[in-house]
Motif scaffolding. Structure first.
Motif, PDB file in Angstrom:
ATOM      1  N   VAL A  23      26.639 -11.695  41.349  1.00  0.00           N
ATOM      2  CA  VAL A  23      27.899 -11.504  40.647  1.00  0.00           C
ATOM      3  C   VAL A  23      27.820 -10.221  39.819  1.00  0.00           C
ATOM      4  O   VAL A  23      28.786  -9.465  39.700  1.00  0.00           O
TER       5      VAL A  23
ATOM      6  N   THR B 164      34.776  -5.985  34.435  1.00  0.00           N
ATOM      7  CA  THR B 164      34.902  -6.496  35.808  1.00  0.00           C
ATOM      8  C   THR B 164      35.000  -5.363  36.828  1.00  0.00           C
ATOM      9  O   THR B 164      34.612  -5.548  37.983  1.00  0.00           O
TER      10      THR B 164
ATOM     11  N   SER C 284      34.163 -10.611  41.894  1.00  0.00           N
ATOM     12  CA  SER C 284      33.812 -11.194  40.609  1.00  0.00           C
ATOM     13  C   SER C 284      35.048 -11.292  39.718  1.00  0.00           C
ATOM     14  O   SER C 284      35.933 -10.453  39.756  1.00  0.00           O
TER      15      SER C 284
ATOM     16  N   LYS D 288      34.898 -16.701  38.437  1.00  0.00           N
ATOM     17  CA  LYS D 288      33.679 -16.641  39.238  1.00  0.00           C
ATOM     18  C   LYS D 288      32.442 -16.654  38.345  1.00  0.00           C
ATOM     19  O   LYS D 288      31.442 -17.335  38.644  1.00  0.00           O
ATOM     20  N   VAL D 289      32.489 -15.911  37.252  1.00  0.00           N
ATOM     21  CA  VAL D 289      31.365 -15.883  36.319  1.00  0.00           C
ATOM     22  C   VAL D 289      31.138 -17.274  35.742  1.00  0.00           C
ATOM     23  O   VAL D 289      30.006 -17.778  35.691  1.00  0.00           O
TER      24      VAL D 289
END
Length: 312
Positions: free
Chosen positions: A134, A219, A226, A230-231
């Protein structure tokens, strides 16, 4: 059956006292202690180090390395709470949440190095995101953290708490590590899987214990897929079965306006927060925990449990 013998070398220091307090009253282990006047006598320390089952080192770095050199009994296992061996080959890094294999490695190791207080939070935030791609491993990571003054040990504690001290401090905030060469940086880089040194800016606040640690992310510099979600999903899944690391829901982060550094004091817990919004290209990772708990003595006892009893 003989009880395991535990010796804390440096038991009168801040971390040593905390570990001793957490182990006090246990009936499954036997604590070996030296009288105050014996603690600086090399022969007595060497005897104690070689007659225990597990030696816990709560010493300055060079003194910890010296203590290891005194050990000639091959059966003695060592848990080093200093930063003297955190990146030393042959030593197992004592962060059980690092990955799924780390608890077993710790349980079988002869030599375990307890993590630093600041690296604990930074690594737990960064490592899963780099391992899951990520975050690219060459991301320019910045780590900013504020700790209670106990993080510096007895000298700064006395300076804050003793009004008669010749260097008595009353400052509400002290930034340090301004030469960018803090001893925790190599440890952060190695176990966060980063190809470059993170930029680390630590500080002390006018309170005794507790840490708030921040890592900002842009980002636009992350992988194309990502996002805030998602994180959060990556970290939440990574620590889903963790006893001590808790990822807070995004809905709670949306309504949170303040982070209190003392909220988890006297525990071994660490809370992870992910802040941001869909219309911003910025994400703020945060970790809150006790620098004397998960950042020191709590982590040491967690590692000791693994060394004593494995994964049972």
């Amino acid at each position: 059956m003989m009880k395991p013998i535990i010796f804390i070398d440096g038991e009168a220091g801040t971390t040593g006292l905390q570990i001793h307090s957490r182990l006090h009253g246990r009936s499954d282990i036997q604590m070996l202690s030296l009288a105050a006047h014996e603690r600086k006598i090399q022969a007595r320390r060497s005897e104690a180090l070689n007659s225990c089952d597990i030696a816990i080192l709560c010493l300055p770095d060079e003194a910890a390395k010296e203590a290891v050199s005194f050990i000639t009994n091959p059966q003695v296992r060592v848990l080093d709470a200093s930063s003297g061996h955190r990146t030393t080959p042959g030593w197992v890094y004592g962060l059980p949440e690092l990955d799924s294999e780390q608890p077993l490695k710790i349980s079988k190791a002869k030599r375990v190095s307890n993590p630093g207080c600041y690296p604990t939070g930074a690594i737990l935030l960064i490592h899963p995101l780099v391992a899951s791609e990520v975050i690219p491993n060459d991301y320019p990571i910045n780590v900013h953290a504020i700790s209670g003054y106990s993080g510096s040990g007895r000298q700064l504690i006395d300076q804050y708490e003793d009004p008669s001290h010749p260097e008595h401090k009353t400052s509400p905030f002290i930034g340090y590590g301004l030469d960018l060469s803090h001893k925790h940086v190599p440890e952060m880089q190695k176990y966060s899987l980063l190809s470059h040194r993170p930029l680390f800016t630590p500080a002390y606040g006018k309170y005794k214990q507790g840490i708030v640690l921040y890592i900002p992310l842009h980002t636009r510099l992350l992988k194309s897929n990502s996002s805030l979600e998602k994180v959060h999903e990556t970290l939440d899944l990574y620590y889903a079965n963790s006893e001590y690391v808790n990822v807070q829901p995004l809905r709670d982060a949306e309504s949170t306006k303040l982070l209190e550094p003392e909220i988890l004091n006297n525990t071994n817990k660490l809370n992870i927060w992910i802040f941001g919004s869909k219309d911003q290209d910025q994400i703020l990772l945060a970790a809150v925990y006790d620098n004397l708990g998960k950042g020191a003595s709590g982590a040491a006892v967690q590692n000791l449990e693994l060394m004593l009893y494995g994964l049972s």
